[in-house]
Design a protein around this motif. Structure first.
Motif, PDB file in Angstrom:
ATOM      1  N   UNK A 226       0.815  -1.370   0.015  1.00 44.33           N
ATOM      2  CA  UNK A 226       0.046   0.130   0.046  1.00 44.33           C
ATOM      3  C   UNK A 226       0.953   1.321   0.025  1.00 44.33           C
ATOM      4  N   UNK A 227       0.658   2.044  -1.246  1.00 41.70           N
ATOM      5  CA  UNK A 227       1.531   3.392  -1.146  1.00 41.70           C
ATOM      6  C   UNK A 227       1.191   4.248   0.142  1.00 41.70           C
ATOM      7  N   UNK A 228       2.343   5.005   0.640  1.00 43.93           N
ATOM      8  CA  UNK A 228       2.043   5.623   2.090  1.00 43.93           C
ATOM      9  C   UNK A 228       1.557   7.018   1.422  1.00 43.93           C
ATOM     10  N   UNK A 229       0.585   7.614   2.324  1.00 42.46           N
ATOM     11  CA  UNK A 229       0.262   9.072   2.439  1.00 42.46           C
ATOM     12  C   UNK A 229       0.914   9.871   3.175  1.00 42.46           C
ATOM     13  N   UNK A 230       1.936   9.174   3.744  1.00 42.44           N
ATOM     14  CA  UNK A 230       2.670  10.306   5.067  1.00 42.44           C
ATOM     15  C   UNK A 230       3.278  11.564   4.469  1.00 42.44           C
ATOM     16  N   UNK A 231       3.809  11.377   3.187  1.00 40.39           N
ATOM     17  CA  UNK A 231       4.150  12.447   2.552  1.00 40.39           C
ATOM     18  C   UNK A 231       3.252  13.565   2.267  1.00 40.39           C
ATOM     19  N   UNK A 232       1.929  13.078   1.765  1.00 41.24           N
ATOM     20  CA  UNK A 232       0.770  13.827   1.409  1.00 41.24           C
ATOM     21  C   UNK A 232       0.451  14.641   2.836  1.00 41.24           C
ATOM     22  N   UNK A 233       0.339  13.668   3.937  1.00 43.57           N
ATOM     23  CA  UNK A 233       0.007  14.494   5.216  1.00 43.57           C
ATOM     24  C   UNK A 233       0.731  15.265   5.471  1.00 43.57           C
ATOM     25  N   UNK A 234       2.153  15.090   5.436  1.00 43.02           N
ATOM     26  CA  UNK A 234       3.243  16.053   5.808  1.00 43.02           C
ATOM     27  C   UNK A 234       3.213  17.524   5.036  1.00 43.02           C
ATOM     28  N   UNK A 235       2.728  17.492   3.793  1.00 42.44           N
ATOM     29  CA  UNK A 235       2.541  18.628   2.791  1.00 42.44           C
ATOM     30  C   UNK A 235       1.239  19.431   3.471  1.00 42.44           C
ATOM     31  N   UNK A 236       0.406  18.762   3.991  1.00 44.26           N
ATOM     32  CA  UNK A 236      -0.901  19.382   4.370  1.00 44.26           C
ATOM     33  C   UNK A 236      -0.446  20.005   5.715  1.00 44.26           C
ATOM     34  N   UNK A 237       0.441  19.626   6.486  1.00 44.69           N
ATOM     35  CA  UNK A 237       1.019  19.974   7.871  1.00 44.69           C
ATOM     36  C   UNK A 237       1.717  21.399   7.531  1.00 44.69           C
ATOM     37  N   UNK A 238       2.514  21.266   6.295  1.00 40.16           N
ATOM     38  CA  UNK A 238       3.361  22.360   5.965  1.00 40.16           C
ATOM     39  C   UNK A 238       2.683  23.501   5.548  1.00 40.16           C
ATOM     40  N   UNK A 239       1.545  23.245   4.896  1.00 41.78           N
ATOM     41  CA  UNK A 239       0.670  24.272   4.234  1.00 41.78           C
ATOM     42  C   UNK A 239       0.033  24.926   5.672  1.00 41.78           C
ATOM     43  N   UNK A 240      -0.715  24.109   6.447  1.00 38.01           N
ATOM     44  CA  UNK A 240      -1.344  24.663   7.355  1.00 38.01           C
ATOM     45  C   UNK A 240      -0.561  25.639   8.090  1.00 38.01           C
ATOM     46  N   UNK A 241       0.716  25.315   8.592  1.00 40.99           N
ATOM     47  CA  UNK A 241       1.543  26.088   9.242  1.00 40.99           C
ATOM     48  C   UNK A 241       1.989  27.504   8.769  1.00 40.99           C
ATOM     49  N   UNK A 242       2.096  27.252   7.270  1.00 41.76           N
ATOM     50  CA  UNK A 242       2.091  28.506   6.461  1.00 41.76           C
ATOM     51  C   UNK A 242       1.084  29.343   6.471  1.00 41.76           C
TER      52      UNK A 242
END
Length: 281
Positions: A226-242
């Motif tokens: 199963x492909x990981x969505x860890x990188x996708x969640x990391x991007x959303x965290x980064x966007x929310x912080x910005x």
């Protein structure tokens, strides 16, 4: 790149990946350039020559279309005592590759500007699994600003919600390998209606990028089929912080207001539960 090299890039992207699998003279003719220009282009983007470029592209096409049964054959035999180590290695690769992209800063700046603009409504859509990431970003941004909504998962809701999109809106679309056609269609319709489409996808690029104004790529390395969505969640965290930084005191005031309302609602619920609310009424 020179103007001629940019024509090669545009010809590749117009019918990607088919154009890159043609012979060098065919690609040059389609782009309206010479063969040496194509060679300069592929070397400029990091390949030793056209055969090296095509070999890499064929591997990408194969990976892009690889299904779960195939991934299960290659990754499903990991021994139990190796899962932790292999997962740590895979997750580290995924995060490093996701956050080290040379174009990430520029794309994030543009995307955050769209998400910070309160004159725009924000919509979020994903597929079977990626809807989870879309919902997560939607929930985070709703804490900071009004006008955030999910595009429904059912076919009827997708049609109804997509019709609501206008040129003042932004659609954040999440689509990863084994791409989902109704998600791609939602992006196409949004672009046709003038909305700004931001596509979150994997390194093999969902067809939805054809409708995108901005593309954010996350890597999906994992130790399982199963492909990981860890990188996708990391991007959303980064966007929310910005976005938090962009809103500043305004965002802080909204969070405080939401918390105060939450406390009032919780107090009302407690009062009704113990009967004091009913006596007051």
């Amino acid at each position: 790149m020179t103007p001629a090299e940019r024509r090669v890039a545009r010809a590749l992207l117009a019918t990607y990946p088919t154009a890159g699998l043609e012979s060098l003279p065919q690609l040059a003719e389609g782009a309206g350039v010479t063969g040496p220009t194509v060679l300069r282009f592929v070397r400029k983007i990091g390949f030793d020559g056209y055969p090296d470029f095509q070999r890499s592209l064929r591997e990408e096409v194969q990976a892009r279309s690889e299904g779960l049964p195939s991934l299960y054959r290659t990754k499903g035999s990991t021994q139990d005592d190796e899962v932790l180590r292999r997962s740590q290695e895979a997750f580290s690769r995924a995060l490093d590759a996701t956050l080290a992209s040379s174009s990430l800063d520029e794309e994030l700046t543009s995307v955050v500007a769209l998400l910070h603009d309160r004159r725009r409504r924000l919509w979020f859509v994903g597929g079977r699994f990626s809807q989870l990431v879309a919902s997560y970003l939607c929930l985070q941004l709703r804490m900071l600003r009004p006008g955030c909504a999910m595009v429904g998962e059912s076919a009827d809701r997708r049609v109804l919600d997509s019709v609501e999109l206008s040129r003042r809106d932004v659609l954040c679309l999440f689509d990863y390998r084994r791409y989902q056609q109704d998600t791609i269609a939602a992006g196409r319709l949004a672009a046709e209606r003038g909305a700004a489409v931001v596509v979150f996808t994997d390194p093999w690029l969902s067809p939805a990028v054809e409708s995108a104004r901005h593309v954010l790529v996350s890597h999906v390395d994992s130790s399982s089929p199963f492909d990981s969505l860890l990188g996708a969640f990391a991007l959303t965290e980064l966007i929310a912080a910005k976005v938090v930084v962009a809103f500043g005191a305004e965002g802080q005031a909204r969070v405080a207001e939401l918390e105060a309302i939450h406390e009032r609602m919780r107090g009302a619920t407690v009062a009704l539960a113990d009967g004091t609310g009913a006596r007051t009424a």
